[in-house]
Design an enzyme around this catalytic site. Structure first.
Site, PDB file in Angstrom:
ATOM      1  N   PHE A  57      -3.310  -0.326  -0.829  1.00 39.71           N
ATOM      2  CA  PHE A  57      -4.715   0.026  -1.051  1.00 39.71           C
ATOM      3  C   PHE A  57      -5.382  -0.926  -2.037  1.00 39.71           C
ATOM      4  O   PHE A  57      -6.425  -1.529  -1.741  1.00 39.71           O
ATOM      5  CB  PHE A  57      -4.799   1.472  -1.549  1.00 39.71           C
ATOM      6  CG  PHE A  57      -6.150   1.870  -2.062  1.00 39.71           C
ATOM      7  CD1 PHE A  57      -7.255   1.863  -1.230  1.00 39.71           C
ATOM      8  CD2 PHE A  57      -6.319   2.257  -3.384  1.00 39.71           C
ATOM      9  CE1 PHE A  57      -8.517   2.223  -1.704  1.00 39.71           C
ATOM     10  CE2 PHE A  57      -7.564   2.627  -3.870  1.00 39.71           C
ATOM     11  CZ  PHE A  57      -8.663   2.610  -3.025  1.00 39.71           C
ATOM     12  N   ASP A  99      11.860  -8.025   0.337  1.00 37.32           N
ATOM     13  CA  ASP A  99      12.178  -6.851  -0.457  1.00 37.32           C
ATOM     14  C   ASP A  99      12.145  -7.197  -1.942  1.00 37.32           C
ATOM     15  O   ASP A  99      12.536  -8.296  -2.343  1.00 37.32           O
ATOM     16  CB  ASP A  99      13.560  -6.306  -0.094  1.00 37.32           C
ATOM     17  CG  ASP A  99      13.586  -5.628   1.265  1.00 37.32           C
ATOM     18  OD1 ASP A  99      12.498  -5.234   1.744  1.00 37.32           O
ATOM     19  OD2 ASP A  99      14.674  -5.493   1.839  1.00 37.32           O
ATOM     20  N   ALA A 127       5.509  -1.845  -5.828  1.00 40.75           N
ATOM     21  CA  ALA A 127       6.320  -0.901  -6.607  1.00 40.75           C
ATOM     22  C   ALA A 127       6.767   0.240  -5.704  1.00 40.75           C
ATOM     23  O   ALA A 127       6.200   0.459  -4.633  1.00 40.75           O
ATOM     24  CB  ALA A 127       5.516  -0.347  -7.780  1.00 40.75           C
ATOM     25  N   ALA A 174       6.719   4.083  -5.364  1.00 41.45           N
ATOM     26  CA  ALA A 174       5.956   5.209  -5.896  1.00 41.45           C
ATOM     27  C   ALA A 174       6.869   6.371  -6.225  1.00 41.45           C
ATOM     28  O   ALA A 174       7.807   6.667  -5.494  1.00 41.45           O
ATOM     29  CB  ALA A 174       4.891   5.634  -4.893  1.00 41.45           C
ATOM     30  N   TYR A 218       9.079   7.426 -12.619  1.00 40.98           N
ATOM     31  CA  TYR A 218       8.217   6.306 -12.236  1.00 40.98           C
ATOM     32  C   TYR A 218       7.608   5.653 -13.479  1.00 40.98           C
ATOM     33  O   TYR A 218       7.651   4.422 -13.641  1.00 40.98           O
ATOM     34  CB  TYR A 218       7.126   6.805 -11.302  1.00 40.98           C
ATOM     35  CG  TYR A 218       6.079   5.781 -10.940  1.00 40.98           C
ATOM     36  CD1 TYR A 218       6.331   4.826  -9.955  1.00 40.98           C
ATOM     37  CD2 TYR A 218       4.835   5.769 -11.559  1.00 40.98           C
ATOM     38  CE1 TYR A 218       5.364   3.889  -9.605  1.00 40.98           C
ATOM     39  CE2 TYR A 218       3.866   4.844 -11.226  1.00 40.98           C
ATOM     40  CZ  TYR A 218       4.140   3.908 -10.252  1.00 40.98           C
ATOM     41  OH  TYR A 218       3.180   2.971  -9.914  1.00 40.98           O
ATOM     42  N   LYS A 246       8.152   1.839 -15.211  1.00 41.31           N
ATOM     43  CA  LYS A 246       7.062   0.922 -15.520  1.00 41.31           C
ATOM     44  C   LYS A 246       7.150   0.453 -16.980  1.00 41.31           C
ATOM     45  O   LYS A 246       6.905  -0.723 -17.285  1.00 41.31           O
ATOM     46  CB  LYS A 246       5.714   1.606 -15.265  1.00 41.31           C
ATOM     47  CG  LYS A 246       5.352   1.755 -13.796  1.00 41.31           C
ATOM     48  CD  LYS A 246       5.047   0.416 -13.156  1.00 41.31           C
ATOM     49  CE  LYS A 246       4.443   0.543 -11.770  1.00 41.31           C
ATOM     50  NZ  LYS A 246       4.078  -0.761 -11.183  1.00 41.31           N
ATOM     51  N   SER A 270     -12.465   3.373 -10.293  1.00 42.01           N
ATOM     52  CA  SER A 270     -12.688   3.013  -8.897  1.00 42.01           C
ATOM     53  C   SER A 270     -11.900   1.752  -8.586  1.00 42.01           C
ATOM     54  O   SER A 270     -11.641   0.913  -9.459  1.00 42.01           O
ATOM     55  CB  SER A 270     -14.173   2.777  -8.624  1.00 42.01           C
ATOM     56  OG  SER A 270     -14.597   1.532  -9.148  1.00 42.01           O
TER      57      SER A 270
END
Length: 301
Positions: free
Chosen positions: A11, A46, A68, A70, A132, A136, A197
Site C-alpha cells: 500500500f 525474499d 516487513a 506484519a 512486531y 522493529k 494519511s
C-alpha cells in the site's frame, strides 16, 4: 539518482513509487511483484538473513526499506525477527558495503507503546507492545549501530496508523464497517489519537531521501492533528459519501462489551489515547503535512 524501494507493491510502496518516479530512477522490490521485469527495474527476493542484494545495489544512492512481516500474519517471534530484524540488517550491511549513501527504515510508533498519557516523541523511552514492535526496535538498534560503524546514513521513521483508499488492517476494517452499518457507538468518545494519511507519510519519506538534517535521525510522524475515533470514523463516512449516526454509548460500556467478547485490544485501539508530537520533523526538516484529514478522506470516493 537511483533509489531502491523494498515492498514496492504494498500500500505505502505503490504510493511512494508514484511520487518518487518523476524525481529518481526507481528500482522496485516486492515479494509478489506483478510488474514486468523490463530494464531490470523490478525484482523479487525474499527478505531474510541469507538474502543476496548485491546485484541490485549497484549505483544505488538511497534504500527505502518498507518490506516487513506484519504482526497480524505471524505469531512466531523467530519468524518475525528473521524478516524484520535479520533481513533488514542483512540488506543494510550489504548496502553499506556497496557504497549506498542513505538507508531509510520505516519502523512503527508501536516501538514506544500502544497508549499515551503525554504525546510520544523521539525522546520517549521505548516500550514495544507486540512481537512486531519488538522486532522493529531490534532493527532500529542494529541500524544505528551500523551507522556508527560505517559511512551509511540511517533515517528511522516511526509512523502511526496509516490511512488511505486501499490501506489494509484496521483502516480497511473500519471502512468495511462504515459501508455496512449506518450507526456506530462513538458519540460519547472524546479520546485523542494521531493518524497519518499515506500521502503525508510519502511526502515525509520523499523529504528524507536527500535532506542533510535527516542523517542518522529518528522521527515520529503523523498528520499533526489528534482526533477522536468519533471524528475519525465520521471523516471516513464523509469520504465514502455515507450517512453515519454516532450514538451516545458510555465508554465504560464499550470496554465492557469488548471484555465480554475478548476484544479488549481492539477496543483499546479504538477508544484509547495515542498522541504523537511531530515538532522534530517540523523544526529540523521544515516539514509540514501536505494535506488535512478531510482532504485525504475525500479521496476515498
Amino acid at each position: 539518482m537511483k533509489v531502491l524501494i523494498t515492498g514496492s507493491n504494498g500500500f505505502i510502496g505503490q504510493h511512494l513509487c508514484q511520487t518518487l518516479e518523476s524525481r529518481y530512477s526507481i528500482i522496485r522490490h516486492g515479494r509478489k511483484v506483478e510488474f514486468s521485469n523490463e530494464n531490470n527495474k523490478y525484482f523479487n527476493l525474499d527478505v531474510n538473513s541469507n538474502s543476496d542484494w548485491q546485484g541490485h545495489l549497484e549505483n544505488i544512492n538511497t534504500v527505502i526499506h518498507l518490506a516487513a512481516s506484519a504482526h497480524k500474519k505471524l505469531n512466531d517471534l523467530e519468524k518475525i525477527d528473521e524478516v524484520n530484524v535479520n533481513g533488514t540488517l542483512r540488506l543494510a550491511q550489504q548496502a553499506a558495503t556497496a557504497g549506498v549513501k542513505r538507508f531509510i527504515f520505516i519502523s512503527s510508533i508501536g516501538v514506544l507503546g500502544d497508549k499515551t498519557i503525554l504525546p510520544f516523541n523521539e525522546r520517549t523511552i521505548e516500550a514495544p507492545h507486540s512481537d512486531y514492535a519488538k522486532s522493529k526496535l531490534k532493527a532500529e538498534i542494529g541500524l544505528l549501530e551500523l551507522a556508527r560503524a560505517s559511512s551509511l546514513e540511517v533515517v528511522i521513521i516511526r509512523p502511526v496508523l496509516v490511512y488511505g483508499g486501499t490501506a489494509p488492517g484496521n483502516f480497511s476494517k473500519l471502512k468495511s464497517l462504515i459501508n455496512k452499518l449506518p450507526i456506530l457507538p462513538f458519540g460519547l468518545v472524546n479520546n485523542k489519537r494521531s493518524f497519518i494519511s499515506v500521502d503525508n507519510l510519502v511526502d515525509f519519506i520523499r523529504l528524507c531521501v536527500e535532506h542533510p538534517n535527516a542523517k542518522n535521525e529518528i522521527f515520529c510522524i503523523s498528520d499533526g492533528v489528534d482526533v477522536s475515533i468519533k471524528k475519525f470514523t465520521s471523516s471516513i463516512a464523509t469520504g465514502l459519501s455515507k450517512n453515519l449516526i454516532q450514538i451516545p454509548v458510555p465508554t465504560w460500556f464499550i470496554k465492557f462489551i469488548g471484555s465480554v467478547f475478548r476484544k479488549d485490544e481492539m477496543v483499546k485501539q479504538l477508544i484509547g489515547d495515542l498522541q504523537i508530537d511531530i515538532s522534530k520533523a517540523k523544526n529540523l526538516l521544515g516539514w509540514s503535512p501536505v494535506e488535512t484529514m478531510d482532504q485525504a478522506m475525500s479521496k476515498l470516493k
